[in-house]
Structures are given as C-alpha cells and as structure tokens.
Write a protein that holds these residues in place. Structure first.
Motif, PDB file in Angstrom:
ATOM      1  N   GLY A  24       0.980  -1.111   0.149  1.00 39.97           N
ATOM      2  CA  GLY A  24      -0.133  -0.085  -0.078  1.00 39.97           C
ATOM      3  C   GLY A  24       0.865   1.201   0.069  1.00 39.97           C
ATOM      4  N   LYS A  25       1.684   1.230   0.844  1.00 35.87           N
ATOM      5  CA  LYS A  25       2.684   2.280   0.807  1.00 35.87           C
ATOM      6  C   LYS A  25       3.492   2.782  -0.468  1.00 35.87           C
ATOM      7  CE  LYS A  25       2.860   2.978   5.728  1.00 35.87           C
ATOM      8  NZ  LYS A  25       3.232   4.109   6.335  1.00 35.87           N
ATOM      9  N   LEU A  26       4.089   1.673  -1.077  1.00 34.57           N
ATOM     10  CA  LEU A  26       4.517   1.908  -2.212  1.00 34.57           C
ATOM     11  C   LEU A  26       3.759   2.253  -3.496  1.00 34.57           C
ATOM     12  CD1 LEU A  26       6.812  -1.520  -2.256  1.00 34.57           C
ATOM     13  CD2 LEU A  26       7.478   1.053  -2.146  1.00 34.57           C
ATOM     14  N   GLU A  27       2.470   1.755  -3.446  1.00 35.95           N
ATOM     15  CA  GLU A  27       1.610   2.344  -4.563  1.00 35.95           C
ATOM     16  C   GLU A  27       1.292   3.805  -4.252  1.00 35.95           C
ATOM     17  OE1 GLU A  27      -1.893  -0.118  -3.852  1.00 35.95           O
ATOM     18  OE2 GLU A  27      -1.128  -1.789  -5.047  1.00 35.95           O
ATOM     19  N   CYS A  30       4.816   5.503  -5.321  1.00 34.47           N
ATOM     20  CA  CYS A  30       4.893   5.461  -6.850  1.00 34.47           C
ATOM     21  C   CYS A  30       3.886   6.401  -7.578  1.00 34.47           C
ATOM     22  CB  CYS A  30       4.722   4.050  -7.346  1.00 34.47           C
ATOM     23  SG  CYS A  30       6.321   3.055  -6.940  1.00 34.47           S
ATOM     24  N   SER A  31       2.655   6.644  -7.077  1.00 30.68           N
ATOM     25  CA  SER A  31       1.532   7.230  -7.697  1.00 30.68           C
ATOM     26  C   SER A  31       1.928   8.931  -7.408  1.00 30.68           C
ATOM     27  CB  SER A  31       0.276   7.222  -6.889  1.00 30.68           C
ATOM     28  OG  SER A  31      -0.010   5.832  -7.032  1.00 30.68           O
ATOM     29  N   TYR A  32       2.571   9.274  -6.366  1.00 32.18           N
ATOM     30  CA  TYR A  32       2.878  10.659  -6.013  1.00 32.18           C
ATOM     31  C   TYR A  32       3.986  11.021  -6.999  1.00 32.18           C
ATOM     32  CZ  TYR A  32       5.084  14.534  -3.778  1.00 32.18           C
ATOM     33  OH  TYR A  32       5.680  15.638  -3.556  1.00 32.18           O
ATOM     34  N   GLN A  33       4.828  10.390  -7.479  1.00 35.84           N
ATOM     35  CA  GLN A  33       5.945  10.831  -8.385  1.00 35.84           C
ATOM     36  C   GLN A  33       6.499   9.777  -9.159  1.00 35.84           C
ATOM     37  OE1 GLN A  33       8.775  13.130  -6.483  1.00 35.84           O
ATOM     38  NE2 GLN A  33      10.810  11.942  -7.841  1.00 35.84           N
ATOM     39  N   GLU A  34       7.029   9.938 -10.313  1.00 33.84           N
ATOM     40  CA  GLU A  34       7.637   8.654 -11.159  1.00 33.84           C
ATOM     41  C   GLU A  34       8.853   8.179 -10.155  1.00 33.84           C
ATOM     42  OE1 GLU A  34       6.585   6.968 -13.734  1.00 33.84           O
ATOM     43  OE2 GLU A  34       4.898   8.315 -14.145  1.00 33.84           O
ATOM     44  N   SER A  36      11.783   4.715 -10.094  1.00 32.50           N
ATOM     45  CA  SER A  36      12.423   3.777 -10.768  1.00 32.50           C
ATOM     46  C   SER A  36      12.570   2.354  -9.859  1.00 32.50           C
ATOM     47  CB  SER A  36      14.038   4.119 -11.291  1.00 32.50           C
ATOM     48  OG  SER A  36      14.707   4.200  -9.885  1.00 32.50           O
ATOM     49  N   GLN A  37      12.949   1.485 -10.329  1.00 28.42           N
ATOM     50  CA  GLN A  37      12.959   0.106  -9.704  1.00 28.42           C
ATOM     51  C   GLN A  37      14.063   0.351  -8.571  1.00 28.42           C
ATOM     52  OE1 GLN A  37      13.136  -3.552 -11.814  1.00 28.42           O
ATOM     53  NE2 GLN A  37      11.909  -2.560 -13.432  1.00 28.42           N
ATOM     54  N   TRP A  38      15.275   0.668  -8.787  1.00 22.11           N
ATOM     55  CA  TRP A  38      16.319   1.195  -8.253  1.00 22.11           C
ATOM     56  C   TRP A  38      15.733   2.044  -6.846  1.00 22.11           C
ATOM     57  CZ3 TRP A  38      18.816   5.581  -6.290  1.00 22.11           C
ATOM     58  CH2 TRP A  38      19.955   5.448  -5.646  1.00 22.11           C
ATOM     59  N   GLU A  39      15.037   3.151  -6.834  1.00 25.71           N
ATOM     60  CA  GLU A  39      14.469   3.693  -5.671  1.00 25.71           C
ATOM     61  C   GLU A  39      13.591   2.955  -5.105  1.00 25.71           C
ATOM     62  OE1 GLU A  39      14.542   8.215  -7.670  1.00 25.71           O
ATOM     63  OE2 GLU A  39      12.768   6.989  -8.261  1.00 25.71           O
ATOM     64  N   VAL A  40      12.720   2.061  -5.591  1.00 26.77           N
ATOM     65  CA  VAL A  40      11.887   1.432  -4.650  1.00 26.77           C
ATOM     66  C   VAL A  40      12.723   0.317  -4.117  1.00 26.77           C
ATOM     67  CG1 VAL A  40       9.906  -0.403  -4.802  1.00 26.77           C
ATOM     68  CG2 VAL A  40       9.824   1.697  -6.585  1.00 26.77           C
ATOM     69  N   ARG A  41      13.576  -0.299  -4.605  1.00 28.52           N
ATOM     70  CA  ARG A  41      14.368  -1.192  -3.935  1.00 28.52           C
ATOM     71  C   ARG A  41      15.058  -0.588  -2.733  1.00 28.52           C
ATOM     72  NH1 ARG A  41      15.393  -3.175  -8.890  1.00 28.52           N
ATOM     73  NH2 ARG A  41      14.738  -5.508  -9.080  1.00 28.52           N
ATOM     74  N   ARG A  42      15.662   0.341  -2.903  1.00 34.42           N
ATOM     75  CA  ARG A  42      16.219   1.273  -1.858  1.00 34.42           C
ATOM     76  C   ARG A  42      15.521   1.596  -0.796  1.00 34.42           C
ATOM     77  NH1 ARG A  42      19.505   7.001  -2.515  1.00 34.42           N
ATOM     78  NH2 ARG A  42      20.158   7.176  -0.359  1.00 34.42           N
ATOM     79  N   LYS A  43      14.104   1.937  -1.118  1.00 34.03           N
ATOM     80  CA  LYS A  43      12.974   2.286   0.008  1.00 34.03           C
ATOM     81  C   LYS A  43      12.707   0.997   0.619  1.00 34.03           C
ATOM     82  CE  LYS A  43      10.125   5.540   1.153  1.00 34.03           C
ATOM     83  NZ  LYS A  43      10.697   6.829   2.083  1.00 34.03           N
ATOM     84  N   LEU A  44      12.616  -0.103   0.029  1.00 35.73           N
ATOM     85  CA  LEU A  44      12.047  -1.407   0.778  1.00 35.73           C
ATOM     86  C   LEU A  44      13.356  -1.788   1.515  1.00 35.73           C
ATOM     87  CD1 LEU A  44      10.528  -3.357  -2.128  1.00 35.73           C
ATOM     88  CD2 LEU A  44       9.478  -2.666  -0.301  1.00 35.73           C
ATOM     89  N   TYR A  45      14.486  -1.493   1.236  1.00 37.50           N
ATOM     90  CA  TYR A  45      15.994  -2.033   1.885  1.00 37.50           C
ATOM     91  C   TYR A  45      15.708  -1.198   3.376  1.00 37.50           C
ATOM     92  CZ  TYR A  45      20.508  -3.136   3.268  1.00 37.50           C
ATOM     93  OH  TYR A  45      21.726  -3.362   3.879  1.00 37.50           O
ATOM     94  N   GLU A  46      15.494   0.049   2.930  1.00 41.17           N
ATOM     95  CA  GLU A  46      15.436   1.165   4.325  1.00 41.17           C
ATOM     96  C   GLU A  46      14.388   0.477   5.344  1.00 41.17           C
ATOM     97  OE1 GLU A  46      14.553   4.887   2.787  1.00 41.17           O
ATOM     98  OE2 GLU A  46      16.697   5.172   2.027  1.00 41.17           O
ATOM     99  N   LYS A  47      13.200  -0.006   4.601  1.00 45.36           N
ATOM    100  CA  LYS A  47      12.349  -0.439   5.675  1.00 45.36           C
ATOM    101  C   LYS A  47      12.462  -1.601   6.223  1.00 45.36           C
ATOM    102  CE  LYS A  47      10.506   3.441   5.431  1.00 45.36           C
ATOM    103  NZ  LYS A  47      10.384   4.379   6.838  1.00 45.36           N
ATOM    104  N   SER A  59       7.382  -6.856  -9.023  1.00 42.74           N
ATOM    105  CA  SER A  59       6.828  -7.336 -10.184  1.00 42.74           C
ATOM    106  C   SER A  59       5.296  -6.854 -10.145  1.00 42.74           C
ATOM    107  CB  SER A  59       7.061  -8.846 -10.305  1.00 42.74           C
ATOM    108  OG  SER A  59       6.674  -9.471  -9.179  1.00 42.74           O
ATOM    109  N   GLU A  60       4.744  -6.967  -9.126  1.00 39.58           N
ATOM    110  CA  GLU A  60       3.282  -6.411  -8.739  1.00 39.58           C
ATOM    111  C   GLU A  60       3.091  -5.010  -9.208  1.00 39.58           C
ATOM    112  OE1 GLU A  60       1.729  -7.474  -4.911  1.00 39.58           O
ATOM    113  OE2 GLU A  60       2.615  -9.218  -5.021  1.00 39.58           O
ATOM    114  N   LEU A  61       4.014  -4.071  -8.711  1.00 39.13           N
ATOM    115  CA  LEU A  61       4.005  -2.638  -9.120  1.00 39.13           C
ATOM    116  C   LEU A  61       3.912  -2.449 -10.365  1.00 39.13           C
ATOM    117  CD1 LEU A  61       5.943  -1.198  -6.300  1.00 39.13           C
ATOM    118  CD2 LEU A  61       3.725  -0.885  -6.548  1.00 39.13           C
ATOM    119  N   ILE A  62       5.055  -3.218 -11.428  1.00 34.65           N
ATOM    120  CA  ILE A  62       5.007  -3.218 -12.787  1.00 34.65           C
ATOM    121  C   ILE A  62       3.728  -3.521 -13.485  1.00 34.65           C
ATOM    122  CG2 ILE A  62       6.350  -4.176 -14.883  1.00 34.65           C
ATOM    123  CD1 ILE A  62       8.857  -4.097 -12.817  1.00 34.65           C
ATOM    124  N   THR A  63       3.322  -4.889 -12.870  1.00 37.87           N
ATOM    125  CA  THR A  63       1.973  -5.191 -13.510  1.00 37.87           C
ATOM    126  C   THR A  63       0.823  -4.124 -13.421  1.00 37.87           C
ATOM    127  OG1 THR A  63       2.655  -7.516 -12.894  1.00 37.87           O
ATOM    128  CG2 THR A  63       0.639  -7.120 -13.369  1.00 37.87           C
TER     129      THR A  63
END
Length: 166
Positions: A24-27, A30-34, A36-47, A59-63
């Motif tokens: 939910g938080k990633l959606e 990613c909705s707020y601003q474009e 990259s996968q790298w930024e999402v991975r980084r965010k997940l790593y931080e969390k 892959s769910e976010l890409i789909t």
C-alpha cells in the motif's frame, strides 16, 4: 553500480514495514511521483524488506503500472532539463546511477528538443558570463566552461556557445 547499503549492512531501518503495509505504501509512493525500480528497492531496503519479497512487490507494481522504467526516464530527463537546466551528460549519468537501461536512457533523452537544448545552453552561458566577476577574459572563459561542464553540457556545444558571446 551504486553502493547504498553496502557500507552499513547491519544498520537497522528506522521502522519496519510488513509486506501488506509495504504494498500500500509503495503504491502511494509511486503514484505521487515517477519512481525507478532502484528507488523502490532502496526504499524497501530502508524499511527492512530484503530478498525475494522485494522482487515480488516490484513485479506487482510493474503489473499494476505503478512502475515503468521508460516513463520514469522520460519524466526524469524532461524535468531535470527544464527545471534544473542539466545537460545530456549529467542526465545520462544520473539515470545510470538509478540503473536505467541504455534503451530507456535514449528514450528519455529524446524528450529534449535540440533547439530548446541549445537555447537553454546559450541562456546559461549569458547568465554565468554576467555573474562571473573575473577580470582576466581567459580565466572568466575557463570558469564559465567549467560551470557548464558541471551542469552536464557537451564540450563542443559549450565552446560554440561561449565563442558566440565574444
């Protein structure tokens, strides 16, 4: 290519996310601003989310079309050129840091109109030339060229633009 997380692998994240909460938080992230996968991975790593769940979430976010590298590259190139007046070299370097594919980088750079690009360069040259207080014309020219190179403009275009001033 990047080294985030490698220097402090044992550093605990500030607040852990559960997988449901992360989706939910990633959606919304990613909705707020474009992004990259790298930024999402980084965010997940931080969390505190690592490994296979990261790839499943991405892959769910890409789909669901929340993540799109081509769309990100186009938006990034347009924004950095128009708002920060970066050149193609700087934009390319920043996209490579974010692990964007060379094909997407080319598509992103195609968003920049060549005439608008050169006009922006000329504007930057004139602005920097007026602001530089150096008395010696060679030193002044050097400072302007260094500034424009740090902004990521190509050397041959810089020489042409600075030459048109004098």
């Amino acid at each position: 290519m990047s080294s985030w997380g490698k220097n402090n692998p044992d550093q605990a994240p500030k607040k852990y996310w559960s997988l449901e909460e992360a989706k939910g938080k990633l959606e919304s992230y990613c909705s707020y601003q474009e992004r990259s996968q790298w930024e999402v991975r980084r965010k997940l790593y931080e969390k505190g989310i690592k490994g296979n769940p990261v790839e499943e979430l991405i892959s769910e976010l890409i789909t669901a079309n929340f993540l799109n590298e081509e769309r990100f590259a186009r938006s990034f190139a347009r924004g950095k050129f128009r708002l920060k007046h970066w050149g193609r070299i700087r934009i390319t370097r920043e996209l490579k840091i974010r692990e964007i594919s060379p094909r997407c980088i080319q598509l992103g750079l195609s968003e920049i109109d060549p005439d608008e690009y050169y006009d922006s360069l000329l504007t930057q040259v004139e602005r920097k030339w007026e602001k530089t207080t150096e008395k010696d014309p060679l030193k002044k020219r050097y400072k302007v060229i260094q500034y424009l190179m740090s902004k990521g403009f190509e050397q041959d275009l810089i020489q042409e633009a600075v030459g048109s001033l004098q």
